[in-house]
Every structure is written in structure tokens, then in C-alpha cells.
Design a protein around this motif. Structure first.
Motif, mmCIF file in Angstrom:
data_model
loop_
_atom_site.group_PDB
_atom_site.id
_atom_site.type_symbol
_atom_site.label_atom_id
_atom_site.label_comp_id
_atom_site.label_asym_id
_atom_site.label_seq_id
_atom_site.Cartn_x
_atom_site.Cartn_y
_atom_site.Cartn_z
ATOM 1 N N THR A 138 35.934 67.216 41.316
ATOM 2 C CA THR A 138 35.749 65.676 41.083
ATOM 3 C C THR A 138 35.022 65.606 39.779
ATOM 4 O O THR A 138 33.938 66.087 39.399
ATOM 5 N N TYR A 139 35.945 64.974 38.686
ATOM 6 C CA TYR A 139 35.496 64.706 37.609
ATOM 7 C C TYR A 139 34.642 63.642 37.457
ATOM 8 O O TYR A 139 34.952 62.574 38.052
ATOM 9 N N THR A 140 33.969 63.409 36.447
ATOM 10 C CA THR A 140 33.252 62.177 36.040
ATOM 11 C C THR A 140 33.832 61.676 34.790
ATOM 12 O O THR A 140 34.291 62.508 33.960
ATOM 13 N N VAL A 141 33.426 60.444 34.568
ATOM 14 C CA VAL A 141 33.755 59.757 33.295
ATOM 15 C C VAL A 141 33.150 60.550 32.172
ATOM 16 O O VAL A 141 33.958 60.975 31.336
ATOM 17 N N THR A 142 31.873 60.644 32.413
ATOM 18 C CA THR A 142 31.199 61.428 31.084
ATOM 19 C C THR A 142 31.648 62.938 30.835
ATOM 20 O O THR A 142 31.761 63.282 29.724
ATOM 21 N N GLU A 143 32.083 63.732 31.981
ATOM 22 C CA GLU A 143 32.687 64.841 31.700
ATOM 23 C C GLU A 143 33.910 64.836 30.933
ATOM 24 O O GLU A 143 34.097 65.526 29.786
ATOM 25 N N LEU A 144 34.799 63.915 31.137
ATOM 26 C CA LEU A 144 36.024 63.702 30.805
ATOM 27 C C LEU A 144 35.867 63.278 29.093
ATOM 28 O O LEU A 144 36.552 63.673 28.290
ATOM 29 N N VAL A 145 35.121 62.302 29.052
ATOM 30 C CA VAL A 145 34.663 61.781 27.561
ATOM 31 C C VAL A 145 34.305 62.953 26.710
ATOM 32 O O VAL A 145 34.630 62.997 25.696
ATOM 33 N N ASN A 146 33.319 63.713 27.366
ATOM 34 C CA ASN A 146 32.743 64.915 26.527
ATOM 35 C C ASN A 146 33.685 65.883 26.262
ATOM 36 O O ASN A 146 33.803 66.350 25.123
ATOM 37 N N GLY B 134 40.540 47.852 31.102
ATOM 38 C CA GLY B 134 40.407 46.225 31.081
ATOM 39 C C GLY B 134 40.682 45.656 32.250
ATOM 40 O O GLY B 134 39.899 44.758 32.792
ATOM 41 N N VAL B 135 41.968 46.079 32.707
ATOM 42 C CA VAL B 135 42.370 45.517 34.173
ATOM 43 C C VAL B 135 41.500 46.066 35.130
ATOM 44 O O VAL B 135 40.996 45.140 35.987
ATOM 45 N N LEU B 136 41.274 47.271 35.286
ATOM 46 C CA LEU B 136 40.343 47.617 36.293
ATOM 47 C C LEU B 136 39.068 47.089 36.211
ATOM 48 O O LEU B 136 38.602 46.854 37.335
ATOM 49 N N ARG B 137 38.339 46.804 35.071
ATOM 50 C CA ARG B 137 37.082 46.169 35.215
ATOM 51 C C ARG B 137 36.998 44.890 35.606
ATOM 52 O O ARG B 137 36.186 44.406 35.877
ATOM 53 N N GLU B 138 38.421 44.269 35.410
ATOM 54 C CA GLU B 138 38.226 42.681 36.055
ATOM 55 C C GLU B 138 38.757 42.547 37.256
ATOM 56 O O GLU B 138 38.888 41.651 37.833
ATOM 57 N N MET C 109 34.599 53.562 27.485
ATOM 58 C CA MET C 109 34.075 54.091 28.832
ATOM 59 C C MET C 109 32.720 54.251 28.973
ATOM 60 O O MET C 109 32.496 54.555 30.061
ATOM 61 N N SER C 110 32.061 53.526 28.251
ATOM 62 C CA SER C 110 30.553 53.388 28.342
ATOM 63 C C SER C 110 30.535 52.495 29.527
ATOM 64 O O SER C 110 30.889 51.458 29.496
ATOM 65 N N GLY C 111 29.683 53.190 30.735
ATOM 66 C CA GLY C 111 29.558 52.397 31.927
ATOM 67 C C GLY C 111 30.867 52.355 32.914
ATOM 68 O O GLY C 111 30.588 51.528 33.855
ATOM 69 N N PHE C 112 31.813 52.852 32.464
ATOM 70 C CA PHE C 112 32.987 52.742 33.475
ATOM 71 C C PHE C 112 32.614 53.517 34.612
ATOM 72 O O PHE C 112 32.121 54.761 34.603
ATOM 73 N N PRO C 113 32.859 52.951 35.872
ATOM 74 C CA PRO C 113 32.678 53.767 36.969
ATOM 75 C C PRO C 113 33.527 54.903 37.316
ATOM 76 O O PRO C 113 34.740 54.581 37.331
ATOM 77 N N ASP C 114 32.854 55.830 37.775
ATOM 78 C CA ASP C 114 33.631 57.134 38.267
ATOM 79 C C ASP C 114 34.875 56.708 39.256
ATOM 80 O O ASP C 114 35.661 57.333 39.341
ATOM 81 N N GLU C 115 34.132 55.810 40.207
ATOM 82 C CA GLU C 115 35.200 55.458 41.322
ATOM 83 C C GLU C 115 36.521 54.931 41.090
ATOM 84 O O GLU C 115 37.345 54.905 41.918
ATOM 85 N N LEU C 116 36.449 54.366 39.705
ATOM 86 C CA LEU C 116 37.673 53.852 39.288
ATOM 87 C C LEU C 116 38.817 54.772 38.370
ATOM 88 O O LEU C 116 39.792 54.469 37.922
#
Length: 172
Positions: free
Chosen positions: A99-107, A166-170, A40-47
């Protein structure tokens, strides 16, 4: 991956604070945490809430991973779910006013893994075969069954998250 040079967690040796019979569960949770944080490092919040082929979104998996650990460890402790836990369950993966962020959910997942590891370290191995009721129907399980399922379920959703991310990043 950040930990490519390290062997998998289960090959790094025993965990001093965890009873021997619970080490595989602790190892699986630690492995999942490492992989999830790296993924999840660097995964965009909008996705975060995007779905692939109508499958669950990364946001759902992140919320569910945290919630399942919380719920299964509550049952293993011999307690019923609270209204807060039931509300969290019903909101998993659903749009909210927050609105959650990736960082909040990972934490949140990282904190839940820490809480779970602490509970494992405090578990008396003599209680592992004790009966525990699961859910409103009080379906039968044991403490070791709940802990084992928590590790298995975590790894299952991590696998799904890996594919979805992986699919969303591509691009989709």
C-alpha cells in the motif's frame, strides 16, 4: 501555491551545473516537481487509486511520472532497461500487495528528478545528436530527443494529474 511569488523556474535564471542546451529540460523538470509537490500536499491516501471518468488515477500518474523519467534517461544513457525497470513498468497503476502513500510516491518522483538532473548536468552536449534505440524494437531517437520527450511527457501527465486531483478534491 507555495511558490506564487516566484516566477516560473525557467525565468529564475540559468542553472549553473546544467549545459546550456539542456536547461529547458531541467527547468521543465524542476517546474513539474514544484507543482506536483504543491498539488499533492495534503492529498488523502484513500483517494490515490480513485479514477475520474475511468481515466488514470493519481497513483498511476505518480508512478508513471517516476517510471518514464527513469526509462527515458536510461535510454538516453545508451542502456537497455533492466528487469527491475520492466517490472516497475508492468506494475504502474495496478493494485499491489504494497500500500503506497502519497508521500512515498511523491518522494520517489522527487528522487527521480534529482537523478535526472544529475544526468543532465553530466551530459556532454556533443552527444545530444547521438542515436539511441528506444524499447525492445530499438525505435530511433537521439539523446536530445529522449531528454526533450521526458520533459514534455512529464508536463503532459502533470496536467492530467492536476485535473484528476482537482476533481477528486471536489468530491468526484
Amino acid at each position: 501555491m507555495a511558490n506564487d511569488k516566484l516566477p516560473e523556474v525557467w525565468l529564475r535564471g540559468p542553472l549553473i551545473d546544467t549545459p546550456a542546451l539542456l536547461q529547458p529540460i531541467a527547468h521543465a523538470l524542476l517546474q513539474a516537481r514544484e507543482e506536483l509537490n504543491d498539488l499533492m500536499s495534503g492529498f488523502p491516501d484513500e483517494l490515490l487509486w480513485e479514477k475520474v471518468a475511468e481515466m488514470a488515477s493519481p497513483g498511476f500518474h505518480l508512478q508513471h511520472l517516476t517510471g518514464v523519467l527513469n526509462r527515458l534517461f536510461t535510454y538516453a544513457h545508451g542502456e537497455a532497461l533492466t528487469e527491475q525497470q520492466l517490472s516497475y513498468l508492468s506494475a504502474e497503476g495496478k493494485p499491489t500487495t504494497k500500500t503506497y502513500t502519497v508521500t512515498e510516491l511523491v518522494n520517489a518522483f522527487n528522487v527521480q528528478v534529482d537523478v535526472s538532473l544529475k544526468q543532465l548536468s553530466e551530459t556532454n552536449e556533443a552527444t545530444l545528436t547521438d542515436f539511441r534505440g528506444v524499447g525492445r524494437a530499438q525505435l530511433p531517437s537521439t539523446v536530445i530527443g529522449l531528454y526533450t520527450h521526458s520533459a514534455e511527457h512529464t508536463m503532459r501527465h502533470l496536467g492530467q494529474l492536476i485535473v484528476t486531483v482537482g476533481v477528486l478534491r471536489e468530491g468526484g
